[in-house]
Write a protein that holds these residues in place. Structure first.
Motif, mmCIF file in Angstrom:
data_model
loop_
_atom_site.group_PDB
_atom_site.id
_atom_site.type_symbol
_atom_site.label_atom_id
_atom_site.label_comp_id
_atom_site.label_asym_id
_atom_site.label_seq_id
_atom_site.Cartn_x
_atom_site.Cartn_y
_atom_site.Cartn_z
ATOM 1 N N ALA A 116 -7.330 -1.992 -118.921
ATOM 2 C CA ALA A 116 -7.349 -3.230 -119.716
ATOM 3 C C ALA A 116 -8.542 -4.096 -119.293
ATOM 4 O O ALA A 116 -9.239 -4.676 -120.129
ATOM 5 N N PHE A 117 -8.789 -4.151 -117.987
ATOM 6 C CA PHE A 117 -9.885 -4.985 -117.472
ATOM 7 C C PHE A 117 -11.224 -4.486 -117.996
ATOM 8 O O PHE A 117 -12.056 -5.271 -118.453
ATOM 9 N N PHE A 118 -11.422 -3.174 -117.955
ATOM 10 C CA PHE A 118 -12.717 -2.644 -118.421
ATOM 11 C C PHE A 118 -12.861 -2.768 -119.936
ATOM 12 O O PHE A 118 -13.976 -2.951 -120.435
ATOM 13 N N GLU A 119 -11.731 -2.680 -120.645
ATOM 14 C CA GLU A 119 -11.787 -2.947 -122.093
ATOM 15 C C GLU A 119 -12.223 -4.396 -122.307
ATOM 16 O O GLU A 119 -13.063 -4.690 -123.169
ATOM 17 N N PHE A 120 -11.662 -5.289 -121.492
ATOM 18 C CA PHE A 120 -12.037 -6.700 -121.593
ATOM 19 C C PHE A 120 -13.526 -6.900 -121.287
ATOM 20 O O PHE A 120 -14.243 -7.583 -122.026
ATOM 21 N N LEU A 121 -14.005 -6.291 -120.188
ATOM 22 C CA LEU A 121 -15.423 -6.446 -119.821
ATOM 23 C C LEU A 121 -16.328 -5.989 -120.968
ATOM 24 O O LEU A 121 -17.311 -6.653 -121.303
ATOM 25 N N HIS A 122 -15.969 -4.843 -121.543
ATOM 26 C CA HIS A 122 -16.773 -4.305 -122.647
ATOM 27 C C HIS A 122 -16.755 -5.255 -123.832
ATOM 28 O O HIS A 122 -17.811 -5.634 -124.356
ATOM 29 N N LYS A 123 -15.548 -5.652 -124.245
ATOM 30 C CA LYS A 123 -15.448 -6.471 -125.457
ATOM 31 C C LYS A 123 -16.077 -7.852 -125.245
ATOM 32 O O LYS A 123 -16.546 -8.474 -126.180
ATOM 33 N N CYS A 124 -16.078 -8.324 -124.016
ATOM 34 C CA CYS A 124 -16.607 -9.660 -123.725
ATOM 35 C C CYS A 124 -18.072 -9.603 -123.271
ATOM 36 O O CYS A 124 -18.642 -10.639 -122.942
ATOM 37 N N ARG A 125 -18.649 -8.413 -123.226
ATOM 38 C CA ARG A 125 -20.069 -8.231 -122.866
ATOM 39 C C ARG A 125 -20.387 -8.766 -121.460
ATOM 40 O O ARG A 125 -21.427 -9.390 -121.231
ATOM 41 N N ILE A 126 -19.476 -8.519 -120.526
ATOM 42 C CA ILE A 126 -19.675 -8.938 -119.137
ATOM 43 C C ILE A 126 -20.069 -7.704 -118.332
ATOM 44 O O ILE A 126 -19.375 -6.688 -118.385
ATOM 45 N N ASP A 127 -21.180 -7.806 -117.598
ATOM 46 C CA ASP A 127 -21.753 -6.616 -116.954
ATOM 47 C C ASP A 127 -21.163 -6.305 -115.577
ATOM 48 O O ASP A 127 -21.262 -5.183 -115.100
ATOM 49 N N PHE A 128 -20.597 -7.318 -114.895
ATOM 50 C CA PHE A 128 -20.167 -7.142 -113.502
ATOM 51 C C PHE A 128 -18.710 -7.574 -113.320
ATOM 52 O O PHE A 128 -18.161 -8.302 -114.143
ATOM 53 N N TYR A 129 -18.147 -7.167 -112.188
ATOM 54 C CA TYR A 129 -16.818 -7.673 -111.823
ATOM 55 C C TYR A 129 -16.718 -7.817 -110.307
ATOM 56 O O TYR A 129 -17.592 -7.353 -109.559
ATOM 57 N N CYS A 130 -15.660 -8.502 -109.867
ATOM 58 C CA CYS A 130 -15.394 -8.744 -108.437
ATOM 59 C C CYS A 130 -13.898 -8.569 -108.193
ATOM 60 O O CYS A 130 -13.101 -8.807 -109.097
ATOM 61 N N PHE A 131 -13.539 -8.152 -106.994
ATOM 62 C CA PHE A 131 -12.099 -8.024 -106.699
ATOM 63 C C PHE A 131 -11.798 -8.239 -105.225
ATOM 64 O O PHE A 131 -12.687 -8.157 -104.377
ATOM 65 N N HIS A 132 -10.532 -8.540 -104.924
ATOM 66 C CA HIS A 132 -9.970 -8.412 -103.583
ATOM 67 C C HIS A 132 -9.266 -7.054 -103.536
ATOM 68 O O HIS A 132 -8.684 -6.625 -104.539
ATOM 69 N N ASP A 133 -9.219 -6.451 -102.360
ATOM 70 C CA ASP A 133 -8.498 -5.182 -102.213
ATOM 71 C C ASP A 133 -7.095 -5.229 -102.816
ATOM 72 O O ASP A 133 -6.687 -4.351 -103.579
ATOM 73 N N ARG A 134 -6.373 -6.312 -102.534
ATOM 74 C CA ARG A 134 -4.972 -6.362 -102.980
ATOM 75 C C ARG A 134 -4.810 -6.766 -104.441
ATOM 76 O O ARG A 134 -3.701 -6.758 -104.968
ATOM 77 N N ASP A 135 -5.907 -7.134 -105.125
ATOM 78 C CA ASP A 135 -5.812 -7.368 -106.575
ATOM 79 C C ASP A 135 -5.695 -6.051 -107.308
ATOM 80 O O ASP A 135 -4.999 -5.945 -108.313
ATOM 81 N N ILE A 136 -6.442 -5.055 -106.808
ATOM 82 C CA ILE A 136 -6.549 -3.814 -107.585
ATOM 83 C C ILE A 136 -5.463 -2.814 -107.206
ATOM 84 O O ILE A 136 -5.094 -1.975 -108.022
#
Ligand code: XUL
Ligand code: CO
Length: 437
Positions: free
Chosen positions: A86-106
Motif C-alpha cells: 500500500a505504501f509503495f502504491e501511495f509513493l507511486h501515485k503521489c510521485r514521491i521518490d523517497f521514504y524513511c522508516f523506523h525498524d519497528r514501523d515496518i
C-alpha cells in the motif's frame, strides 16, 4: 506490486494553478529546472512510514480514526507486506521518490531480539523487491528507541546497562538493513535521551554514554562499509522534559565535545525548532554556518500550542524561508524533505493522505521557486554584502584571520568620533521577499 489499496485514485495529475480538480499538483513539476537542477532533485521528497502507514490518528483523548482498509491490525508478516505494498502504491501515485522508516514501523517487535530481527529481515526482503520494481529509494532509516517500555528511562542514556546493550543491538541491526536497502542516511533521534527530573539523573554519565554509543555506531558503520550519512535530529522535549539534543547549537556542542562532529550532520525538523523557541530558518542557518545541514523533517506546528503537532507544511511563506536557507547551503546532497507530518484526526480518509502530501509538495515547489527568484533578484544578498563591506578591508581581513590585537583596535577607536551605522532596512527586505512568494 499489488495496486488496490487506493482504488479510484489515479497517479496525481499536473493541473493549472486555478484548476478546480480536487487532487492535482498546481506547482510541483518534477522535471522543471530550478537553479540548475530538476525540482525533484532540489526537493528530494520523502514520505515517512510511521505517520503515513502506522498512525491511526489517535490522540490522548480518543481512539484512532484513520481508515486503512489494507491493514487488518495484526502484526503478521502478511499484514506487514500488505502495508508495504500500500505504501509503495501511495509513493507511486503521489510521485514521491523517497521514504524513511523506523525498524519497528515496518516489522513487529517479537519476544526476543533474534525473532524481531528475523521478522525485520523478512519485510526488508519485500521492501527490496518493491524498491527494485518501482525505483523508489530509502532516504534514511532509524531505530525506534522510545516506544517499548524498556526504554522508559532512556536507551543510550538508560541507567541500566542491559537496556543500553539492547538499544545498541537494535541500532546495529537498523544500520545493517538501511545499508542493505541502499539508504542514503541514518537518523538518531533521542526521544528518551534526556530526563524527567534531575533528582534521579546523572547527567554527566548519561551524556558520556550517549557519546560512546554514537562512537560505536560510527565504528560499526565503517566496519560494514555503509557510506550513508549519519544525522542527529534535534528536539528539546516531548516525550522527555529535557532532551540532550535540544537544538542545533546544543547538538553541535555535544558533537564537538565528544569528537563526533566529522561523522554527523543534522536533520532539522520545523516543529522541533519551534518547540525549542526558534524558527526553523534559525536552525537551518545555524547548520549552514557550520556546514552540517544534512536533511529536513518537513512539517509545521500550531503557534502557541507548545506541542509537537506534526502538521503538514502547507504555507508557502514557511517553505520559502526554508528553501532560502537550503539553497544558500548549496542544496541537498544525501538529505531531502521528509514529511514527518500527520493528517489531522478529522482527515481520516485514505485520500487525505494524498491531499496532505500534495499540499506539502506544492508548498515546497512554491517555496523553491520563490527562493530562487529572491536569489536571482539579488537585492537581499547585495544588501547583506554591503552591510558587512567594512570587513572587506585590510583590518577586517586581519581580524577575521585572528591576527589583530586589542591594542591596535584601541588605537583606531581612540581617534574616532563618528559612527557610520546604517539602517537594517528589515521592512524593505521583507517586502522584497514577500513580493516573490
Ligand atoms: C519525533 C520525530 C521522529 C524522528 C525519527 O518527534 O520527529 O519521528 O523523526 O525518529
Ligand atoms: Co522527525
Amino acid at each position: 506490486m499489488a495496486q488496490d489499496a487506493f482504488p479510484g485514485i489515479e497517479q496525481v495529475p499536473f493541473v493549472e494553478r486555478d484548476s478546480h480538480a480536487p487532487l492535482g499538483f498546481r506547482h510541483y513539476r518534477p522535471d522543471e529546472i530550478v537553479e540548475g537542477k530538476a525540482m525533484r532533485d532540489q526537493l528530494r521528497f520523502a514520505a515517512c512510514y510511521w505517520h503515513t502507514m502506522r498512525n491511526g490518528l489517535a490522540d490522548p483523548f480518543g481512539a484512532a480514526t484513520a481508515r486503512m482498509p489494507w491493514d487488518d491490525g495484526s502484526d503478521s508478516l502478511d499484514n506487514c507486506r500488505r502495508r508495504a505494498d500500500a505504501f509503495f502504491e501511495f509513493l507511486h501515485k503521489c510521485r514521491i521518490d523517497f521514504y524513511c522508516f523506523h525498524d519497528r514501523d515496518i516489522a513487529p517487535e517479537r519476544s526476543t531480539l533474534a525473532e524481531s530481527n528475523a521478522a525485520l529481515d523478512e519485510v526488508v526482503r519485500h521492501l527490496e523487491s518493491l524498491q527494485q520494481a518501482t525505483g523508489k529509494r530509502l532516504l534514511w532509516g532509524t531505530a525506534c528507541l522510545f516506544a517499548h517500555p524498556r526504554y522508559v528511562s532512556g536507551a543510550a542514556t538508560s541507567p541500566r546497562i542491559e537496556v543500553f546493550a539492547h538499544a545498541a543491538a537494535q541500532v546495529k541491526k537498523a544500520i545493517e538493513v538501511t545499508h542493505r536497502l541502499g539508504g542514503e542516511g541514518y537518523v538518531f533521534w533521542g526521544g528518551r535521551e534526556g530526563y524527567t527530573t534531575l533528582l534521579n539523573t546523572d547527567l554527566r554519565r548519561e551524556r558520556e554514554h550517549l557519546a560512546h554509543f554514537l562512537h560505536m555506531a560510527v565504528d560499526y558503520k565503517k566496519s560494514i562499509g555503509f557510506k550513508g550519512q549519519f544525522y542527529i535530529e534535534p528536539k528539546p522535549r516531548e516525550p522527555s522534559v529535557h532532551q540532550y539534543d535540544s537544538d542545533a547549537a546544543a547538538c553541535l556542542a555535544f558533537l564537538r565535545e565528544f569528537g563526533l562532529l566529522p561523522h554527523f550532520k543534522l536533520n532539522i525538523e520545523t516543529n522541533h525548532a519551534t518547540l525549542a523557541g526558534h524558527t526553523v530558518e534559525h536552525e537551518l542557518a545555524v547548520c549552514r554556518a557550520t556546514g552540517v545541514l544534512g536533511s529536513v523533517d518537513a512539517n509545521s506546528g500550531t503557534d502557541n500550542c507548545g506541542w509537537d503537532t506534526d502538521e503538514f507544511p502547507t504555507d508557502p511563506r514557511l517553505t520559502t524561508k526554508m528553501m532560502l536557507e537550503i539553497l544558500a547551503a548549496g542544496g541537498f546532497t544525501t538529505g531531502g524533505l521528509n514529511f514527518d507530518a500527520k493528517r489531522r484526526r478529522e482527515s481520516f480518509d485514505p485520500v487525505d493522505l494524498f491531499h496532505a502530501h500534495v499540499a506539502g509538495m506544492d508548498a515546497f515547489a512554491r517555496g523553491l521557486k520563490a527562493a530562487a527568484a529572491i536569489r536571482s533578484d539579488g537585492r537581499i544578498a547585495a544588501f547583506v554584502r554591503a552591510r558587512y563591506a567594512s570587513w572587506d578591508s585590510e583590518l577586517g581581513r586581519r581580524i577575521e584571520a585572528g591576527d589583530a590585537t586589542l591594542e591596535e583596535l584601541e588605537a583606531l577607536a581612540l581617534h574616532r568620533i563618528d559612527w557610520p551605522v546604517e539602517s537594517g532596512r528589515q521592512e524593505m527586505l521583507e517586502q522584497i521577499m514577500h513580493d516573490r512568494i
